[in-house]
Design a protein around this motif. Sequence first.
Motif, PDB file in Angstrom:
ATOM      1  N   LEU A 112       0.943  -1.262  -0.001  1.00  0.00           N
ATOM      2  CA  LEU A 112      -0.271   0.501  -0.321  1.00  0.00           C
ATOM      3  C   LEU A 112       1.421   1.094   0.034  1.00  0.00           C
ATOM      4  O   LEU A 112       0.443   1.909  -1.103  1.00  0.00           O
ATOM      5  CB  LEU A 112      -0.922   0.143   1.150  1.00  0.00           C
ATOM      6  N   GLY A 113       1.926   1.271   0.780  1.00  0.00           N
ATOM      7  CA  GLY A 113       3.165   2.353   1.110  1.00  0.00           C
ATOM      8  C   GLY A 113       3.903   2.526  -0.499  1.00  0.00           C
ATOM      9  O   GLY A 113       4.006   3.789  -0.815  1.00  0.00           O
ATOM     10  N   VAL A 114       3.554   1.375  -0.895  1.00  0.00           N
ATOM     11  CA  VAL A 114       5.204   1.621  -2.066  1.00  0.00           C
ATOM     12  C   VAL A 114       4.000   1.727  -2.999  1.00  0.00           C
ATOM     13  O   VAL A 114       4.159   2.901  -4.530  1.00  0.00           O
ATOM     14  CB  VAL A 114       5.369   0.017  -2.505  1.00  0.00           C
TER      15      VAL A 114
ATOM     16  N   PHE B 234      -2.185   2.911  -5.057  1.00  0.00           N
ATOM     17  CA  PHE B 234      -1.485   3.889  -6.167  1.00  0.00           C
ATOM     18  C   PHE B 234      -2.979   4.440  -7.375  1.00  0.00           C
ATOM     19  O   PHE B 234      -2.509   5.675  -6.494  1.00  0.00           O
ATOM     20  CB  PHE B 234      -0.923   3.343  -7.159  1.00  0.00           C
ATOM     21  N   GLY B 235      -4.209   3.575  -7.489  1.00  0.00           N
ATOM     22  CA  GLY B 235      -5.113   4.307  -7.931  1.00  0.00           C
ATOM     23  C   GLY B 235      -5.627   4.646  -6.641  1.00  0.00           C
ATOM     24  O   GLY B 235      -6.769   5.435  -7.533  1.00  0.00           O
ATOM     25  N   THR B 236      -6.281   3.974  -5.930  1.00  0.00           N
ATOM     26  CA  THR B 236      -7.236   4.678  -4.421  1.00  0.00           C
ATOM     27  C   THR B 236      -7.032   6.342  -4.437  1.00  0.00           C
ATOM     28  O   THR B 236      -8.505   7.344  -4.872  1.00  0.00           O
ATOM     29  CB  THR B 236      -7.824   3.870  -4.186  1.00  0.00           C
ATOM     30  N   PRO B 237      -5.862   6.523  -3.888  1.00  0.00           N
ATOM     31  CA  PRO B 237      -5.667   8.339  -3.976  1.00  0.00           C
ATOM     32  C   PRO B 237      -6.292   8.964  -5.117  1.00  0.00           C
ATOM     33  O   PRO B 237      -6.949  10.194  -4.902  1.00  0.00           O
ATOM     34  CB  PRO B 237      -5.031   8.244  -3.800  1.00  0.00           C
ATOM     35  N   LEU B 238      -6.064   8.511  -6.112  1.00  0.00           N
ATOM     36  CA  LEU B 238      -6.180   8.699  -8.128  1.00  0.00           C
ATOM     37  C   LEU B 238      -7.667   9.013  -8.063  1.00  0.00           C
ATOM     38  O   LEU B 238      -7.249  10.434  -8.499  1.00  0.00           O
ATOM     39  CB  LEU B 238      -4.236   8.191  -8.500  1.00  0.00           C
ATOM     40  N   GLY B 239      -7.731   7.892  -7.808  1.00  0.00           N
ATOM     41  CA  GLY B 239      -9.434   8.164  -8.508  1.00  0.00           C
ATOM     42  C   GLY B 239     -10.177   9.154  -7.536  1.00  0.00           C
ATOM     43  O   GLY B 239     -10.904  10.154  -8.107  1.00  0.00           O
ATOM     44  N   LEU B 240      -9.737   9.331  -6.256  1.00  0.00           N
ATOM     45  CA  LEU B 240     -10.350  10.438  -5.089  1.00  0.00           C
ATOM     46  C   LEU B 240     -10.489  11.626  -6.268  1.00  0.00           C
ATOM     47  O   LEU B 240     -11.263  12.816  -6.091  1.00  0.00           O
ATOM     48  CB  LEU B 240      -9.939  10.511  -3.785  1.00  0.00           C
ATOM     49  N   ALA B 241      -9.039  11.947  -6.656  1.00  0.00           N
ATOM     50  CA  ALA B 241      -8.513  13.227  -6.681  1.00  0.00           C
ATOM     51  C   ALA B 241      -8.787  13.441  -7.539  1.00  0.00           C
ATOM     52  O   ALA B 241      -9.675  15.018  -8.119  1.00  0.00           O
ATOM     53  CB  ALA B 241      -7.078  13.394  -6.963  1.00  0.00           C
TER      54      ALA B 241
ATOM     55  N   GLU C 164       8.106  -1.923 -10.193  1.00  0.00           N
ATOM     56  CA  GLU C 164       8.063  -2.772  -9.546  1.00  0.00           C
ATOM     57  C   GLU C 164       7.420  -4.368  -9.328  1.00  0.00           C
ATOM     58  O   GLU C 164       7.117  -4.893  -9.034  1.00  0.00           O
ATOM     59  CB  GLU C 164       7.449  -1.444  -8.132  1.00  0.00           C
ATOM     60  N   LEU C 165       6.184  -3.751 -10.071  1.00  0.00           N
ATOM     61  CA  LEU C 165       5.377  -4.844 -10.538  1.00  0.00           C
ATOM     62  C   LEU C 165       5.990  -6.314 -11.407  1.00  0.00           C
ATOM     63  O   LEU C 165       5.740  -7.701 -10.615  1.00  0.00           O
ATOM     64  CB  LEU C 165       4.388  -5.089 -11.287  1.00  0.00           C
ATOM     65  N   LEU C 166       7.100  -5.758 -11.928  1.00  0.00           N
ATOM     66  CA  LEU C 166       7.811  -6.973 -12.789  1.00  0.00           C
ATOM     67  C   LEU C 166       9.117  -6.832 -11.761  1.00  0.00           C
ATOM     68  O   LEU C 166      10.288  -7.593 -11.873  1.00  0.00           O
ATOM     69  CB  LEU C 166       8.320  -6.132 -13.953  1.00  0.00           C
ATOM     70  N   GLY C 167       9.697  -6.443 -10.831  1.00  0.00           N
ATOM     71  CA  GLY C 167      10.760  -6.810  -9.876  1.00  0.00           C
ATOM     72  C   GLY C 167      11.755  -6.400 -10.545  1.00  0.00           C
ATOM     73  O   GLY C 167      12.822  -6.991 -10.574  1.00  0.00           O
ATOM     74  N   GLU C 168      11.920  -5.211 -11.492  1.00  0.00           N
ATOM     75  CA  GLU C 168      13.263  -4.589 -12.208  1.00  0.00           C
ATOM     76  C   GLU C 168      13.717  -4.130 -11.511  1.00  0.00           C
ATOM     77  O   GLU C 168      13.621  -3.179 -10.356  1.00  0.00           O
ATOM     78  CB  GLU C 168      12.378  -3.573 -13.655  1.00  0.00           C
ATOM     79  N   GLU C 169      15.036  -3.680 -11.528  1.00  0.00           N
ATOM     80  CA  GLU C 169      16.399  -3.103 -11.230  1.00  0.00           C
ATOM     81  C   GLU C 169      15.768  -1.451 -11.043  1.00  0.00           C
ATOM     82  O   GLU C 169      15.826  -1.127 -11.983  1.00  0.00           O
ATOM     83  CB  GLU C 169      17.071  -3.643 -10.954  1.00  0.00           C
ATOM     84  N   THR C 170      15.753  -0.657 -10.024  1.00  0.00           N
ATOM     85  CA  THR C 170      15.505   0.652 -10.441  1.00  0.00           C
ATOM     86  C   THR C 170      16.624   1.699 -10.081  1.00  0.00           C
ATOM     87  O   THR C 170      16.957   0.708  -8.189  1.00  0.00           O
ATOM     88  CB  THR C 170      14.749   0.833  -9.331  1.00  0.00           C
ATOM     89  N   ALA C 171      17.191   2.418 -10.596  1.00  0.00           N
ATOM     90  CA  ALA C 171      18.542   2.963 -10.260  1.00  0.00           C
ATOM     91  C   ALA C 171      18.271   4.308  -9.242  1.00  0.00           C
ATOM     92  O   ALA C 171      17.376   3.840  -8.430  1.00  0.00           O
ATOM     93  CB  ALA C 171      19.183   3.925 -11.332  1.00  0.00           C
ATOM     94  N   ALA C 172      19.314   4.500  -8.853  1.00  0.00           N
ATOM     95  CA  ALA C 172      19.245   5.701  -7.786  1.00  0.00           C
ATOM     96  C   ALA C 172      18.384   6.792  -7.679  1.00  0.00           C
ATOM     97  O   ALA C 172      17.983   7.212  -9.350  1.00  0.00           O
ATOM     98  CB  ALA C 172      20.905   6.035  -7.091  1.00  0.00           C
TER      99      ALA C 172
ATOM    100  N   TYR D 200      12.133   2.430  -4.236  1.00  0.00           N
ATOM    101  CA  TYR D 200      10.971   1.737  -4.485  1.00  0.00           C
ATOM    102  C   TYR D 200      11.692   0.536  -3.220  1.00  0.00           C
ATOM    103  O   TYR D 200      11.394  -0.448  -4.297  1.00  0.00           O
ATOM    104  CB  TYR D 200      10.350   1.839  -5.504  1.00  0.00           C
ATOM    105  N   ARG D 201      12.614   0.063  -2.915  1.00  0.00           N
ATOM    106  CA  ARG D 201      13.352  -1.174  -1.964  1.00  0.00           C
ATOM    107  C   ARG D 201      13.310  -1.114  -0.634  1.00  0.00           C
ATOM    108  O   ARG D 201      14.174  -1.090  -0.478  1.00  0.00           O
ATOM    109  CB  ARG D 201      14.697  -1.611  -3.081  1.00  0.00           C
ATOM    110  N   PRO D 202      12.333  -1.051   0.122  1.00  0.00           N
ATOM    111  CA  PRO D 202      12.451  -0.154   1.621  1.00  0.00           C
ATOM    112  C   PRO D 202      12.733  -1.261   2.236  1.00  0.00           C
ATOM    113  O   PRO D 202      12.477  -2.472   1.701  1.00  0.00           O
ATOM    114  CB  PRO D 202      10.809   0.317   1.919  1.00  0.00           C
TER     115      PRO D 202
END
Length: 280
Positions: free
Chosen positions: A4-6, A212-219, A243-251, A278-280
């Motif tokens: 949810l936080g991600v 991701f989508g619920t706050p956006l829908g409210l906005a 994030e869904l596909l587990g791809e490495e994300t840069a700094a 996005y890798r807490p």
Amino acid sequence: MRDLGVGVRCLLAGQRWVARNGRAYGFGLLPGLITLVLYAAVLVSLALWGEDFVAWATPFADGWPGPWLGLFRGFLTAVLFALALLLAVVSFTAVTLLIGQPFYEELSERVDRSVSPDGTAPETSRPLWRDLWVSARDGLRIVARSAVWSVLLFALGFLPVVGQTVIPVVGFFVTGFFLTEELTAVALERRGVELRERLALLRDRKMLAWGFGTPLGLAFLVPFVAVFLMPGAVAGATLLARELLGEETAAVGKDGTPQETAAAEAPDGPVPGAEVAYRP
């Protein structure tokens, strides 16, 4: 709860990304503005001539006594306008994405390159007309699914107590899920992920989609806000797709904003003080 936080962080990071890239933001506003004008024209036409349309569609009621005829057709006119407004809300994202396919593809690729460790982005091998066809086909499928949910929730809204408390909350989460699917489709289609696979990915991580989508829908319920948030929503959805596909994300910087020029400015590694995104 982590997902949810991600999801929320991806949404906010996308908005920050377009804030730092003004030209991309301005470019991404155009499809939403075009869609807004088209929808406004349709709704205004419906408000002006909806009653005439209802009268044409219900000739069997012409002979009804005065008050009943007016009440019946007035009710149908109100229902027609409410359903049109509901369909406009449900379909706005899909239509905007279809109109803005070239715009959002470019924006999404830029986001991918900015957070990819090697500075590259997946690219589709399909011609533009094929991309537009796939986007339109999948968009119609999602709009149809969300429309069924919308009609069902609209009907359940008449239930005492539950219809005024639980059902609206459920509706926001359903809207958030479908918004996330529509927006992540831009990045996932470039990776060859078909609609059925996209839905399966999101069902497996519903909390991520809701964050991701619920706050956006409210906005999006606030008039005109959808137009201005769409570019950042596409950018954030690209991060969510990674994030869904587990791809490495840069700094990224300490504020969580992807460092678009990190690779160029720091050839020997990430910029000082950066952390993994996005890798807490």
